[in-house]
Design a protein around this motif. Structure first.
Motif, PDB file in Angstrom:
ATOM      1  N   TRP A 180       0.851  -1.183   0.000  1.00 55.22           N
ATOM      2  CA  TRP A 180       0.000   0.000   0.000  1.00 55.22           C
ATOM      3  C   TRP A 180       0.889   1.236   0.000  1.00 55.22           C
ATOM      4  CZ3 TRP A 180      -4.167  -0.964   4.393  1.00 55.22           C
ATOM      5  CH2 TRP A 180      -4.977  -2.043   4.009  1.00 55.22           C
ATOM      6  N   CYS A 181       0.330   2.360  -0.443  1.00 52.45           N
ATOM      7  CA  CYS A 181       1.075   3.615  -0.413  1.00 52.45           C
ATOM      8  C   CYS A 181       0.137   4.741   0.016  1.00 52.45           C
ATOM      9  CB  CYS A 181       1.693   3.924  -1.774  1.00 52.45           C
ATOM     10  SG  CYS A 181       0.524   3.953  -3.153  1.00 52.45           S
ATOM     11  N   ALA A 182       0.719   5.854   0.416  1.00 48.68           N
ATOM     12  CA  ALA A 182      -0.074   7.005   0.859  1.00 48.68           C
ATOM     13  C   ALA A 182       0.654   8.286   0.498  1.00 48.68           C
ATOM     14  CB  ALA A 182      -0.324   6.945   2.368  1.00 48.68           C
ATOM     15  N   ASP A 183      -0.128   9.348   0.343  1.00 48.63           N
ATOM     16  CA  ASP A 183       0.456  10.659   0.065  1.00 48.63           C
ATOM     17  C   ASP A 183      -0.554  11.729   0.453  1.00 48.63           C
ATOM     18  OD1 ASP A 183       2.430  12.414  -0.729  1.00 48.63           O
ATOM     19  OD2 ASP A 183       1.812  12.427  -2.831  1.00 48.63           O
ATOM     20  N   VAL A 184      -0.065  12.958   0.629  1.00 49.02           N
ATOM     21  CA  VAL A 184      -0.904  14.113   0.953  1.00 49.02           C
ATOM     22  C   VAL A 184      -0.777  15.125  -0.172  1.00 49.02           C
ATOM     23  CG1 VAL A 184      -1.244  16.045   2.546  1.00 49.02           C
ATOM     24  CG2 VAL A 184      -0.648  13.788   3.443  1.00 49.02           C
ATOM     25  N   THR A 185      -1.885  15.748  -0.557  1.00 52.31           N
ATOM     26  CA  THR A 185      -1.845  16.798  -1.573  1.00 52.31           C
ATOM     27  C   THR A 185      -2.722  17.968  -1.153  1.00 52.31           C
ATOM     28  OG1 THR A 185      -1.987  17.217  -3.965  1.00 52.31           O
ATOM     29  CG2 THR A 185      -3.796  16.004  -2.979  1.00 52.31           C
ATOM     30  N   TYR A 186      -2.476  19.109  -1.774  1.00 51.87           N
ATOM     31  CA  TYR A 186      -3.230  20.353  -1.545  1.00 51.87           C
ATOM     32  C   TYR A 186      -4.423  20.379  -2.479  1.00 51.87           C
ATOM     33  CZ  TYR A 186      -3.968  25.227  -3.130  1.00 51.87           C
ATOM     34  OH  TYR A 186      -4.502  26.400  -3.561  1.00 51.87           O
ATOM     35  N   ILE A 187      -5.610  20.703  -1.945  1.00 52.19           N
ATOM     36  CA  ILE A 187      -6.830  20.763  -2.745  1.00 52.19           C
ATOM     37  C   ILE A 187      -7.400  22.182  -2.678  1.00 52.19           C
ATOM     38  CG2 ILE A 187      -9.159  19.885  -3.082  1.00 52.19           C
ATOM     39  CD1 ILE A 187      -7.129  17.783  -3.665  1.00 52.19           C
ATOM     40  N   PRO A 188      -7.352  22.938  -3.770  1.00 58.50           N
ATOM     41  CA  PRO A 188      -7.896  24.301  -3.749  1.00 58.50           C
ATOM     42  C   PRO A 188      -9.416  24.306  -3.832  1.00 58.50           C
ATOM     43  CG  PRO A 188      -7.093  23.785  -5.937  1.00 58.50           C
ATOM     44  CD  PRO A 188      -6.766  22.593  -5.070  1.00 58.50           C
ATOM     45  N   MET A 189     -10.012  25.298  -3.183  1.00 59.34           N
ATOM     46  CA  MET A 189     -11.442  25.552  -3.297  1.00 59.34           C
ATOM     47  C   MET A 189     -11.619  27.004  -3.764  1.00 59.34           C
ATOM     48  SD  MET A 189     -13.037  23.719   0.105  1.00 59.34           S
ATOM     49  CE  MET A 189     -12.208  24.868   1.204  1.00 59.34           C
TER      50      MET A 189
ATOM     51  N   GLY B  25     -15.990  23.198   2.327  1.00 57.91           N
ATOM     52  CA  GLY B  25     -15.403  21.915   2.638  1.00 57.91           C
ATOM     53  C   GLY B  25     -16.385  20.767   2.487  1.00 57.91           C
ATOM     54  N   SER B  26     -17.649  20.997   2.860  1.00 55.67           N
ATOM     55  CA  SER B  26     -18.652  19.933   2.731  1.00 55.67           C
ATOM     56  C   SER B  26     -18.931  19.615   1.266  1.00 55.67           C
ATOM     57  CB  SER B  26     -19.945  20.333   3.441  1.00 55.67           C
ATOM     58  OG  SER B  26     -20.470  21.545   2.916  1.00 55.67           O
ATOM     59  N   GLU B  27     -18.965  20.647   0.407  1.00 55.05           N
ATOM     60  CA  GLU B  27     -19.152  20.410  -1.019  1.00 55.05           C
ATOM     61  C   GLU B  27     -17.956  19.655  -1.600  1.00 55.05           C
ATOM     62  OE1 GLU B  27     -19.928  23.959  -3.178  1.00 55.05           O
ATOM     63  OE2 GLU B  27     -21.749  24.454  -2.077  1.00 55.05           O
ATOM     64  N   LEU B  28     -16.756  20.046  -1.172  1.00 55.26           N
ATOM     65  CA  LEU B  28     -15.554  19.372  -1.648  1.00 55.26           C
ATOM     66  C   LEU B  28     -15.554  17.903  -1.232  1.00 55.26           C
ATOM     67  CD1 LEU B  28     -12.699  19.324  -2.873  1.00 55.26           C
ATOM     68  CD2 LEU B  28     -11.828  20.132  -0.664  1.00 55.26           C
TER      69      LEU B  28
ATOM     70  N   LEU C 120      -9.870  14.411   4.578  1.00 53.42           N
ATOM     71  CA  LEU C 120      -9.559  15.820   4.373  1.00 53.42           C
ATOM     72  C   LEU C 120      -9.191  16.459   5.701  1.00 53.42           C
ATOM     73  CD1 LEU C 120     -12.450  16.861   1.965  1.00 53.42           C
ATOM     74  CD2 LEU C 120     -10.008  16.947   1.406  1.00 53.42           C
ATOM     75  N   SER C 121      -8.355  17.503   5.651  1.00 53.75           N
ATOM     76  CA  SER C 121      -7.984  18.236   6.869  1.00 53.75           C
ATOM     77  C   SER C 121      -7.623  19.661   6.490  1.00 53.75           C
ATOM     78  CB  SER C 121      -6.785  17.561   7.549  1.00 53.75           C
ATOM     79  OG  SER C 121      -6.332  18.324   8.651  1.00 53.75           O
ATOM     80  N   ASN C 122      -7.782  20.571   7.468  1.00 59.51           N
ATOM     81  CA  ASN C 122      -7.348  21.955   7.232  1.00 59.51           C
ATOM     82  C   ASN C 122      -5.947  22.211   7.767  1.00 59.51           C
ATOM     83  OD1 ASN C 122      -7.888  21.895   9.944  1.00 59.51           O
ATOM     84  ND2 ASN C 122      -9.285  23.640   9.956  1.00 59.51           N
ATOM     85  N   THR C 123      -5.294  21.190   8.320  1.00 54.55           N
ATOM     86  CA  THR C 123      -3.906  21.303   8.771  1.00 54.55           C
ATOM     87  C   THR C 123      -3.122  20.108   8.252  1.00 54.55           C
ATOM     88  OG1 THR C 123      -4.199  20.062  10.839  1.00 54.55           O
ATOM     89  CG2 THR C 123      -4.674  22.435  10.900  1.00 54.55           C
ATOM     90  N   MET C 124      -1.790  20.224   8.346  1.00 52.49           N
ATOM     91  CA  MET C 124      -0.916  19.164   7.847  1.00 52.49           C
ATOM     92  C   MET C 124      -0.410  18.264   8.971  1.00 52.49           C
ATOM     93  SD  MET C 124      -0.200  19.184   4.473  1.00 52.49           S
ATOM     94  CE  MET C 124       1.537  19.017   4.041  1.00 52.49           C
ATOM     95  N   ASP C 125      -1.165  18.166  10.073  1.00 51.81           N
ATOM     96  CA  ASP C 125      -0.712  17.303  11.164  1.00 51.81           C
ATOM     97  C   ASP C 125      -0.962  15.837  10.800  1.00 51.81           C
ATOM     98  OD1 ASP C 125      -3.386  16.713  11.665  1.00 51.81           O
ATOM     99  OD2 ASP C 125      -3.571  18.226  13.229  1.00 51.81           O
ATOM    100  N   ALA C 126      -0.529  14.931  11.688  1.00 52.29           N
ATOM    101  CA  ALA C 126      -0.582  13.504  11.389  1.00 52.29           C
ATOM    102  C   ALA C 126      -1.958  12.898  11.624  1.00 52.29           C
ATOM    103  CB  ALA C 126       0.455  12.765  12.234  1.00 52.29           C
ATOM    104  N   GLY C 127      -2.843  13.581  12.351  1.00 53.75           N
ATOM    105  CA  GLY C 127      -4.090  12.976  12.783  1.00 53.75           C
ATOM    106  C   GLY C 127      -4.960  12.449  11.663  1.00 53.75           C
ATOM    107  N   PHE C 128      -5.157  13.230  10.594  1.00 54.87           N
ATOM    108  CA  PHE C 128      -6.050  12.777   9.529  1.00 54.87           C
ATOM    109  C   PHE C 128      -5.426  11.645   8.720  1.00 54.87           C
ATOM    110  CE2 PHE C 128      -3.396  15.528   7.153  1.00 54.87           C
ATOM    111  CZ  PHE C 128      -3.676  15.494   5.793  1.00 54.87           C
ATOM    112  N   CYS C 129      -4.094  11.612   8.662  1.00 50.95           N
ATOM    113  CA  CYS C 129      -3.404  10.503   7.987  1.00 50.95           C
ATOM    114  C   CYS C 129      -3.572   9.212   8.774  1.00 50.95           C
ATOM    115  CB  CYS C 129      -1.924  10.835   7.819  1.00 50.95           C
ATOM    116  SG  CYS C 129      -1.592  12.311   6.835  1.00 50.95           S
TER     117      CYS C 129
END
Length: 306
Positions: free
Chosen positions: A136-145, A252-255, A168-177
């Motif tokens: 398995w693999c994982a990555d984080v990316t920026y999503i513009p709205m 964010g809810s629409e996204l 989805l998250s509004n910060t780059m911390d580890a929690g959402f990962c």
């Protein structure tokens, strides 16, 4: 104390700031800030949202970086000026850092933001990956709205390209990962190897601890080598051009709803030449693994457009 300190280091300042209780009956705000290892000024700081002009510029930077992931801030600024945008290198560097965009060229090890985190060796070199749940693999990316941006993490099965979980998250911390990882493990069992880049979310104790507890071998890309995780990079390109850039979500809810529709479409309807024309779900099932997605194939993209 050591585990508590490591847990704090894996959290963003925003998350630690949210833990402060202004009306605590025993601890003052200053005492709580000391315990959480943040300054009082950072607790009282109110972030200033980016202007619509800056958000539009960030979207152009994101699209440019998808086309040329080797571009650093100097090349991004030069490229955008040629296209008529007023931007200098310092501004390009600030926005790229905020978006989490790192060019693929090698950088000095001294630039590692978390040198105390262990970096694991890359285990996929010359490895034949032909079955589900092998890697398995994982990555984080920026999503513009249209009025802001969020960060997206996805967990993918390497052999079949199936997206197993995302958050989805509004910060780059580890929690959402960590939340996405735990969902994937709960729904699909565990892989033999889990591969990521050297981002602080993935090198944190919170993330690697879940993998070690599940007895999963941990693999990490070489510094700046985006090709080591090429399939999930291709996912980002498809997701942004086929969904995010076309719809310019307001909230964010629409996204979240739009991404959910597109990822279901990607898993169940979008054929891949590398999978002999099969979809990721078909490849995952036909190689002998059960699918627990619970999505019946239907024209999700037409429904989204409507």
């Amino acid at each position: 104390a050591g585990f508590f300190g490591e847990s704090l280091r894996s959290m963003s300042v925003d998350r630690r700031r949210a833990m402060v209780e202004p009306a605590h009956h025993r601890l003052s705000i200053a005492a709580q800030c000391r315990l959480l290892r943040i300054s009082r000024s950072s607790y009282y700081y109110a972030p200033v949202p980016e202007t619509e002009e800056t958000l539009a510029l960030m979207q152009v930077i994101d699209a440019t970086f998808l086309e040329c992931p080797w571009y650093g801030s100097r090349q991004i600024a030069r490229h955008l000026r040629r296209a008529g945008h007023e931007i200098g290198r310092r501004r390009a560097r600030r926005l790229m850092a905020k978006m989490g965009l790192t060019p693929i060229y090698q950088r000095p090890r001294t630039s590692d933001p978390h040198p105390q985190h262990r970096v694991y060796p890359y285990l996929l070199r010359k490895l034949a990956i032909k079955r589900p749940n092998h890697v398995w693999c994982a990555d984080v990316t920026y999503i513009p709205m249209r009025r802001g941006f969020l960060y997206l993490v996805a967990i993918m099965d390497w052999a079949t390209r199936k997206v197993l979980a995302w958050r989805l998250s509004n910060t780059m911390d580890a929690g959402f990962c960590v939340a996405a990882l735990e969902e994937a493990l709960a729904r699909y069992g565990r892989p033999e190897i889990f591969n990521t880049d050297q981002g602080s979310q993935f090198t944190s104790q919170a993330f690697t601890g879940v993998l070690r507890d599940a007895e999963v071998r941990i693999s990490m890309d070489g510094r700046g080598r985006w090709m080591d995780n090429v399939f999930i990079e291709r996912l980002w390109r498809s997701l942004k051009y086929e969904c995010v850039y076309l719809h310019a979500f307001e909230t964010g809810s629409e996204l979240k709803a739009g991404l959910g529709r597109w990822i279901t479409y990607y898993n169940t309807q979008r054929p891949h030449s590398g999978l002999a024309g099969r979809t990721p779900v078909e490849a995952y099932q036909q190689i002998g693994q059960p699918d627990h997605g619970g999505h019946a194939p239907h024209d999700l993209m037409i429904k989204q457009a409507a």
